[in-house]
Each structure stands twice: as structure tokens, then as C-alpha cells.
Design an enzyme around this catalytic site. Sequence first.
Site, mmCIF file in Angstrom:
data_model
loop_
_atom_site.group_PDB
_atom_site.id
_atom_site.type_symbol
_atom_site.label_atom_id
_atom_site.label_comp_id
_atom_site.label_asym_id
_atom_site.label_seq_id
_atom_site.Cartn_x
_atom_site.Cartn_y
_atom_site.Cartn_z
ATOM 1 C CB VAL A 36 1.486 -0.548 4.079
ATOM 2 C CG1 VAL A 36 1.363 -1.789 4.970
ATOM 3 C CG2 VAL A 36 0.767 0.631 4.716
ATOM 4 C CG ASP A 43 -10.346 8.164 6.499
ATOM 5 O OD1 ASP A 43 -11.338 8.409 5.785
ATOM 6 O OD2 ASP A 43 -9.207 7.960 6.029
ATOM 7 C CB SER A 66 2.360 6.506 5.056
ATOM 8 O OG SER A 66 1.104 6.327 4.440
ATOM 9 N N GLY A 102 0.837 -1.198 0.000
ATOM 10 C CA GLY A 102 0.000 0.000 0.000
ATOM 11 C C GLY A 102 0.869 1.245 0.000
ATOM 12 C CD GLU A 103 4.088 3.874 -3.072
ATOM 13 O OE1 GLU A 103 5.073 4.566 -3.241
ATOM 14 O OE2 GLU A 103 3.826 2.872 -3.754
ATOM 15 N N GLY A 104 0.647 5.740 0.309
ATOM 16 C CA GLY A 104 -0.103 6.988 0.441
ATOM 17 C C GLY A 104 0.834 8.153 0.161
ATOM 18 N N GLY A 105 0.380 9.382 0.453
ATOM 19 C CA GLY A 105 1.187 10.555 0.172
ATOM 20 C C GLY A 105 2.477 10.580 0.988
ATOM 21 C CE LYS A 125 -0.110 4.326 7.959
ATOM 22 N NZ LYS A 125 -1.509 4.497 8.355
HETATM 23 N N1 LIG Z 1 -2.188 -4.987 8.511
HETATM 24 C C1 LIG Z 1 -2.384 -4.985 7.200
HETATM 25 N N2 LIG Z 1 -2.564 -6.149 6.534
HETATM 26 C C2 LIG Z 1 -2.759 -6.151 5.192
HETATM 27 N N3 LIG Z 1 -2.778 -5.053 4.416
HETATM 28 C C3 LIG Z 1 -2.594 -3.858 5.016
HETATM 29 C C4 LIG Z 1 -2.392 -3.757 6.435
HETATM 30 N N4 LIG Z 1 -2.230 -2.453 6.752
HETATM 31 C C5 LIG Z 1 -2.342 -1.767 5.595
HETATM 32 N N5 LIG Z 1 -2.564 -2.598 4.549
HETATM 33 C C6 LIG Z 1 -2.723 -2.209 3.130
HETATM 34 O O1 LIG Z 1 -2.044 -0.987 2.912
HETATM 35 C C7 LIG Z 1 -2.963 0.040 2.481
HETATM 36 C C8 LIG Z 1 -2.572 1.393 3.079
HETATM 37 O O2 LIG Z 1 -2.636 1.352 4.518
HETATM 38 P P1 LIG Z 1 -3.018 2.628 5.422
HETATM 39 O O3 LIG Z 1 -4.462 3.011 5.148
HETATM 40 O O4 LIG Z 1 -2.657 2.364 6.823
HETATM 41 O O5 LIG Z 1 -2.084 3.728 4.822
HETATM 42 P P2 LIG Z 1 -2.441 5.230 4.475
HETATM 43 O O6 LIG Z 1 -1.217 5.799 3.866
HETATM 44 O O7 LIG Z 1 -3.025 5.891 5.679
HETATM 45 O O8 LIG Z 1 -3.561 5.049 3.347
HETATM 46 P P3 LIG Z 1 -4.881 5.913 3.087
HETATM 47 O O9 LIG Z 1 -4.415 7.324 2.945
HETATM 48 O O10 LIG Z 1 -5.424 5.301 1.791
HETATM 49 O O11 LIG Z 1 -5.817 5.675 4.240
HETATM 50 C C9 LIG Z 1 -4.336 -0.464 2.902
HETATM 51 O O12 LIG Z 1 -5.354 0.032 2.091
HETATM 52 C C10 LIG Z 1 -4.180 -1.979 2.790
HETATM 53 O O13 LIG Z 1 -4.408 -2.379 1.452
#
Ligand SMILES: Nc1ncnc2c1ncn2[C@@H]1O[C@H](COP(=O)(O)OP(=O)(O)OP(=O)(O)O)[C@@H](O)[C@H]1O
Length: 302
Positions: free
Chosen positions: A34, A151, A32, A27-30, A48
Site C-alpha cells: 500500500v 479478518d 500486496s 504498508g506491505e504484505g506477501g 493498494k
Molecule cells: N486507506 C488507508 N489509509 C491509511 N493507511 C492504510 C490504508 N489502507 C491500508 N493502509 C495501511 O497499509 C497496511 C496494509 O493494508 P492492507 O491490510 O489492506 O494490506 P494487506 O496486504 O492485506 O495486509 P495484511 O495482510 O496485514 O492484512 C495497513 O495495515 C495500514 O497500515
Amino acid sequence: MGALWSLLFGRTLSINGESYRVVRRIGEGGFSYVDLVRGRNGEQFALKQLLIQVEEQRESVEREIYMHQTVTHPNVLQLVDSQITEQGNGEARGLLLFPFYQYGTLEDEIEASMSRGRKISEERILNLFLSACQGLHALHTSGNEGLAHRDIKPGNLLLSDNKEELVIMDLGSAASGQVTVNDRKEAIALQEHCAQTCTAMYRAPELFEVPSQSVITLKSDIWSLGCSIYAAAFGTSPCDGSALSAMSGRIMFPKNHSYSLEFCNLITWILKVNPEERPTVQEVEQLIGTILSKQVTPHGNV
Ligand SMILES: Nc1ncnc2c1ncn2[C@@H]1O[C@H](COP(=O)(O)OP(=O)(O)OP(=O)(O)O)[C@@H](O)[C@H]1O
């Protein structure tokens, strides 16, 4: 040797002296991302990593860690370990280690079922959200005023290992369950904060237009919960992400669908523009339980 080792076995990271090998990005955000990582004994975790460049980001990481440490419930993602690593150039990284859930999120299941042209059954949606309500109840009853997630959306609801329950994740936006707004300046500041942290299609009307003198409560999560139940059934939130659609309070259902009237009534009962008219998470849980109990006949499910 370090570079060769990384090429052969993947990058390794250390959290409080324990080593983890990075397997792949999930997973990828702005600010962060994972990764799926493996511990010494091969166990899988989701790691993360959050970039910290300004004080506000540090506070946000510390808050996310604190929120996870405060709430312990099987339907709320558990924090296994965490560390804030200084990079030496004024920047830092927050490392948050969680159990890995192999089936991904409810968002993934919705997308997969939409692409197959199949609906998630009403019974499955109700059972999944019964467990989500239990997790949300744990957040809402934490401390004196409760914690609001702020959220809730299908992308923040992980499928448990048996795929039968939901686990609430991403407590990065969580806040006190009672936020008092005293004037216009505070209202705008909160509105701008929510515009950054709370996904628009699932954002409650009172977070789009925060009243100058108001108390923002746990009920904003109930709105997001209602939009998420709708999305599980119909593929997307009933709101398009604009303030207008959230504030209109008009919830439209597709013309031909197989969900029961009780199920649709549950959604409209939750999605009230006035937060005070919305049910509590416990009331939602009770009604879901009632609908489910009526659907079960001695010969199985209707
Ligand atoms: N414990 C976990 N097990 C499996 N997949 C995970 C887990 N934690 C996160 N992910 C995957 O990583 C993605 C991003 O995680 P997270 O929402 O914590 O990051 P974020 O940067 O805050 O994203 P967003 O801005 O979309 O909310 C999730 O949508 C999910 O697909």
C-alpha cells in the site's frame, strides 16, 4: 525524461486514465503493498497494489473489489477506483484506490499507547467499537446471507479523520455470511483457506477446526471483534494464535487493571466457543451503548 521525472517527482501511476504520484510506502504484505499517493489536485489516497500470478489471486482481487462495491457505509473503507492491469507476461496487478486515513490503524494506537505505558480509556474503546459495530452491521446485513469480514483485527481497523471512529478495511478475506460445510474434504479446504487469510490470534475456534457438517456464520467475526476489544484494552489478543487457546474458551484478564467489570463481562459475553451462544453485532452494539450511557453522569464522565 521519464526516469528523471520519477527521480524528481516520484513514480506516477495511472488508474482508469487518472494519474497518481507515489509519495511513500505505508504498508506491505506477501503479495500486496500500500502506497500513499497524490492525485492531480494534491488530494491524498491509499493505493493498494496486489500481484496477480495465478487465477486464484485474480479471483481474490475481483472479490475484494466486489465486496467494497457492495457495501457503502461510513465505517467501511470506501473504494474510490480500481483497475486490473495486465503486465503482458501472464501476470497482472490489481490497483485499488482508497481514501487515505492519516492516523493509521487501531493497532498503531495500541502500540503507541503500550510503548508510553498508558492504557486506552474504557470510554474511548467503547466509543470506537460502537462505530466498528455499525460498519460490521452493514457488512452483516448485506445481500441475502450477509457478508462475513473474516479478518477483523486492530490492524484492519483504521482511525477516522477525527480519530473518534473506526473504519473497517481489508475486505480481501470477506465471504458469504452462511457457508455450508458438507463433508470432511470441504471442512479441510475451508480450514486451510482460513489459515491463510484469517489472522490466527483473532481467528474463531470454528475456523481452526471446521466441523465436517456445519454452517460457518457471521459469528466468526463476533469472536474476532471480542478479541480486538480485549487487545485495545490489554495490548494483545487474549488468544496466542494456537487452536488450543481459542478452543479452550478461557479468557484471562490481567490481575490489576482499571477497566470496569461490565467492560470485562462484555468481552466474556462475546467470546463464547460455541458460535451460536455469541451475540449478534447488533446485540454487541446495544450493550456497548448501554455501558456507555451508564458511564455518563450529568457532570460528565465517571
Ligand atoms: N486507506 C488507508 N489509509 C491509511 N493507511 C492504510 C490504508 N489502507 C491500508 N493502509 C495501511 O497499509 C497496511 C496494509 O493494508 P492492507 O491490510 O489492506 O494490506 P494487506 O496486504 O492485506 O495486509 P495484511 O495482510 O496485514 O492484512 C495497513 O495495515 C495500514 O497500515
